[in-house]
Design a protein around this motif. Structure first.
Motif, mmCIF file in Angstrom:
data_model
loop_
_atom_site.group_PDB
_atom_site.id
_atom_site.type_symbol
_atom_site.label_atom_id
_atom_site.label_comp_id
_atom_site.label_asym_id
_atom_site.label_seq_id
_atom_site.Cartn_x
_atom_site.Cartn_y
_atom_site.Cartn_z
ATOM 1 N N GLN A 263 5.179 8.066 12.574
ATOM 2 C CA GLN A 263 3.920 8.329 12.096
ATOM 3 C C GLN A 263 4.222 8.475 10.300
ATOM 4 O O GLN A 263 5.706 9.179 10.455
ATOM 5 N N THR A 264 4.011 7.581 9.871
ATOM 6 C CA THR A 264 4.786 7.724 7.828
ATOM 7 C C THR A 264 3.554 8.995 7.293
ATOM 8 O O THR A 264 2.376 9.691 7.780
ATOM 9 N N LYS A 285 -10.085 8.446 -8.067
ATOM 10 C CA LYS A 285 -8.674 8.233 -9.547
ATOM 11 C C LYS A 285 -7.587 7.872 -8.455
ATOM 12 O O LYS A 285 -6.871 6.903 -8.792
ATOM 13 N N ASP A 286 -7.451 8.229 -7.176
ATOM 14 C CA ASP A 286 -6.807 7.948 -6.255
ATOM 15 C C ASP A 286 -6.626 7.000 -5.465
ATOM 16 O O ASP A 286 -7.753 6.471 -5.081
ATOM 17 N N GLY A 287 -5.892 6.089 -5.499
ATOM 18 C CA GLY A 287 -5.867 4.654 -4.909
ATOM 19 C C GLY A 287 -6.204 5.066 -3.495
ATOM 20 O O GLY A 287 -6.854 3.917 -3.213
ATOM 21 N N ILE A 288 -4.699 5.671 -3.084
ATOM 22 C CA ILE A 288 -5.043 5.922 -1.841
ATOM 23 C C ILE A 288 -6.189 6.091 -1.297
ATOM 24 O O ILE A 288 -6.925 5.495 -0.500
ATOM 25 N N TYR A 308 -7.654 -2.691 9.063
ATOM 26 C CA TYR A 308 -6.785 -3.069 8.170
ATOM 27 C C TYR A 308 -6.318 -1.986 8.412
ATOM 28 O O TYR A 308 -6.441 -1.072 8.280
ATOM 29 N N ASP A 309 -5.335 -2.986 7.598
ATOM 30 C CA ASP A 309 -3.807 -1.266 8.024
ATOM 31 C C ASP A 309 -3.573 -1.561 6.596
ATOM 32 O O ASP A 309 -2.608 -2.035 5.663
ATOM 33 N N LEU A 310 -3.470 -0.096 6.002
ATOM 34 C CA LEU A 310 -3.982 0.422 5.167
ATOM 35 C C LEU A 310 -1.903 0.850 4.553
ATOM 36 O O LEU A 310 -1.597 0.731 3.402
ATOM 37 N N SER A 311 -0.942 0.932 5.719
ATOM 38 C CA SER A 311 0.300 1.587 5.317
ATOM 39 C C SER A 311 1.027 0.069 5.414
ATOM 40 O O SER A 311 2.275 -0.024 4.727
ATOM 41 N N THR A 312 0.729 -0.930 5.152
ATOM 42 C CA THR A 312 0.757 -2.439 4.691
ATOM 43 C C THR A 312 1.416 -2.931 3.920
ATOM 44 O O THR A 312 2.420 -3.486 3.296
ATOM 45 N N LYS A 313 0.473 -2.617 2.722
ATOM 46 C CA LYS A 313 1.097 -2.500 1.158
ATOM 47 C C LYS A 313 0.135 -1.325 0.086
ATOM 48 O O LYS A 313 1.378 -1.620 -0.927
ATOM 49 N N LEU A 314 -0.564 0.108 0.900
ATOM 50 C CA LEU A 314 -0.358 1.100 -0.109
ATOM 51 C C LEU A 314 1.075 1.668 0.285
ATOM 52 O O LEU A 314 1.867 1.845 0.391
ATOM 53 N N LYS A 315 1.259 2.500 -1.271
ATOM 54 C CA LYS A 315 2.584 2.762 -1.478
ATOM 55 C C LYS A 315 2.525 4.339 -1.891
ATOM 56 O O LYS A 315 1.404 5.008 -2.377
ATOM 57 N N CYS A 316 3.166 4.443 -0.052
ATOM 58 C CA CYS A 316 3.152 6.815 -0.246
ATOM 59 C C CYS A 316 4.034 6.941 0.789
ATOM 60 O O CYS A 316 5.011 6.720 1.197
ATOM 61 N N ASN A 327 -2.275 0.742 -5.513
ATOM 62 C CA ASN A 327 -2.813 1.477 -4.973
ATOM 63 C C ASN A 327 -4.502 0.992 -5.398
ATOM 64 O O ASN A 327 -5.303 0.610 -4.201
ATOM 65 N N ILE A 328 -4.398 1.354 -6.417
ATOM 66 C CA ILE A 328 -6.115 1.013 -7.368
ATOM 67 C C ILE A 328 -6.324 -0.592 -6.897
ATOM 68 O O ILE A 328 -7.373 -0.536 -6.742
ATOM 69 N N ASP A 329 -5.430 -1.327 -7.165
ATOM 70 C CA ASP A 329 -5.495 -2.766 -6.813
ATOM 71 C C ASP A 329 -5.958 -3.023 -5.772
ATOM 72 O O ASP A 329 -7.087 -4.682 -5.035
ATOM 73 N N GLN A 330 -5.756 -2.552 -4.012
ATOM 74 C CA GLN A 330 -5.853 -2.452 -3.425
ATOM 75 C C GLN A 330 -6.789 -2.519 -3.025
ATOM 76 O O GLN A 330 -7.590 -2.751 -2.025
ATOM 77 N N ALA A 331 -7.536 -0.927 -3.519
ATOM 78 C CA ALA A 331 -9.115 -0.752 -3.211
ATOM 79 C C ALA A 331 -9.951 -2.285 -3.514
ATOM 80 O O ALA A 331 -10.835 -2.514 -3.559
ATOM 81 N N PHE A 332 -9.797 -2.048 -5.088
ATOM 82 C CA PHE A 332 -10.556 -3.304 -5.917
ATOM 83 C C PHE A 332 -10.678 -4.924 -4.700
ATOM 84 O O PHE A 332 -11.280 -5.575 -5.340
#
Length: 350
Positions: A263-264, A285-288, A308-316, A327-332
């Motif tokens: 668990q991350t 405005k929060d990318g996550i 889709y596994d968010l943990s592979t690319k998002l920074k947290c 993180n915002i780029d991932q949403a876009f």
């Protein structure tokens, strides 16, 4: 499988403010919160009943819907257990059997009331999210649990077997049976059964979590849990309940199971919109949170997005501006690729 809740939150439009924008912002905040964290129907599925004049009992629509969702989820979990866990459980049952003793619980284990071992067991169980542990209990023991009190009773009666002291040994040799009972270094059959079921629950919960069996995908472990991975939970289980002459991880690997889940901090991220001034754009405005919002909205039309596994690319956690922009780029990217939203020339405010 869609992440959208079966029962949508009621959106109150009769607010005291005359500002239409504030009303719509408030309504969207309620709706998005219902998507991010749906009502945990599993924690409180006791059916509300009302008696009519004719004496008949009727169930509220919400209770029926919640129960139906739970029954569908439980049926799916049983299929997963039979397909992925049953063979491993059979090998564990053979290893912990008193005839083989390849997995040996501690000889002094005692789960009676007001004992240290019982408290250690309850502390171990309390590290898990109540939703997930209830699911495992209903699958392993084929019971129905409708509230927290029934959960505690089921742990005593089914898992610990507090009131079942007449567990008989399946041994043909009476002399061997007597020697086992006279040997203080051997745990009883009742203790072995409790430990076996606990190990199977740990294995099943990891598999169910990896498959995101519950729609809103809650955390497997509580935020304040002493362990945040399956390997750590098995280590603690081995330390507290398994004899030192048994390498539990090795025995589980030989049975065909190897722990992988961890668990991350992203799993524990709080997606709730909490801005009291109805400034929805501030929260998004929060990318996550924005990526999660895009995933939920697009998951009903695309199975890949739903898984889709968010943990592979998002920074947290987000520690600098670069992480925020990534993180915002991932949403876009999700909105452009799967939502067919044209975001060309979009400027990200820094």
């Amino acid at each position: 499988m869609s992440f959208q809740p079966a029962i949508r939150a009621r959106i109150p439009f009769n607010l005291s403010s005359n500002n239409t924008i504030d009303k719509q912002t408030h309504a969207y905040s309620i709706w998005l919160n219902a998507l991010f964290t749906p009502v945990e129907f599993i924690c409180n599925t006791t059916v509300n009943q009302s008696v009519s004049n004719e004496g008949t009992t009727t169930k509220t629509l919400r209770s029926v819907a919640e129960l139906n969702r739970w029954y569908i989820l439980r049926d799916h979990a049983r299929e997963i257990f039979a397909r992925d866990i049953q063979s491993i459980a059979t090998k564990i049952n053979s290893d912990i059997d008193i005839n083989h003793c390849r997995i040996n619980p501690k000889s002094d284990l005692n789960f009676s009331a007001r004992t240290v071992n019982r408290q250690a067991l309850l502390n171990f169980i309390s590290q898990y999210n109540r939703i997930w542990f209830r699911l495992a209990m209903e699958i392993i023991f084929s019971i129905n649990i409708e509230n927290y009190q029934q959960m505690k009773t089921s742990i005593d009666q089914c898992l610990i077997q507090l009131h079942n002291n007449n567990v008989s040994l399946s041994l043909n040799d009476m002399n061997l049976k007597k020697s086992i009972f006279n040997n203080n270094k051997t745990a009883s059959v009742q203790i072995r059964l409790t430990i076996k079921n606990l190990i199977i629950i740990v294995i099943f919960l990891e598999r169910a979590k990896l498959l995101r069996l519950i729609d809103n995908d809650p955390c497997l472990y509580n935020y304040d849990s002493k362990f945040k991975s399956t390997k750590e939970s098995i280590d603690i289980l081995s330390q507290d309940f398994i004899s030192s002459d048994t390498n539990l991880l090795r025995r589980l690997k030989l049975a065909g199971y190897e722990p992988t889940y961890r668990q991350t901090s992203l799993d524990e991220f709080n997606y709730l919109l909490t801005n009291n001034e109805n400034k929805l754009w501030e929260d998004l405005k929060d990318g996550i949170r924005l990526t999660r919002c895009a995933q939920i909205l697009l998951s009903s039309t695309n199975e890949y997005v739903a898984r889709y596994d968010l943990s592979t690319k998002l920074k947290c956690p987000v520690v600098n501006l670069v992480h925020k922009l990534l993180n915002i780029d991932q949403a876009f990217e999700l909105l452009q690729t799967y939502g067919h939203v044209n975001l060309t020339g979009m400027y990200v405010q820094r």
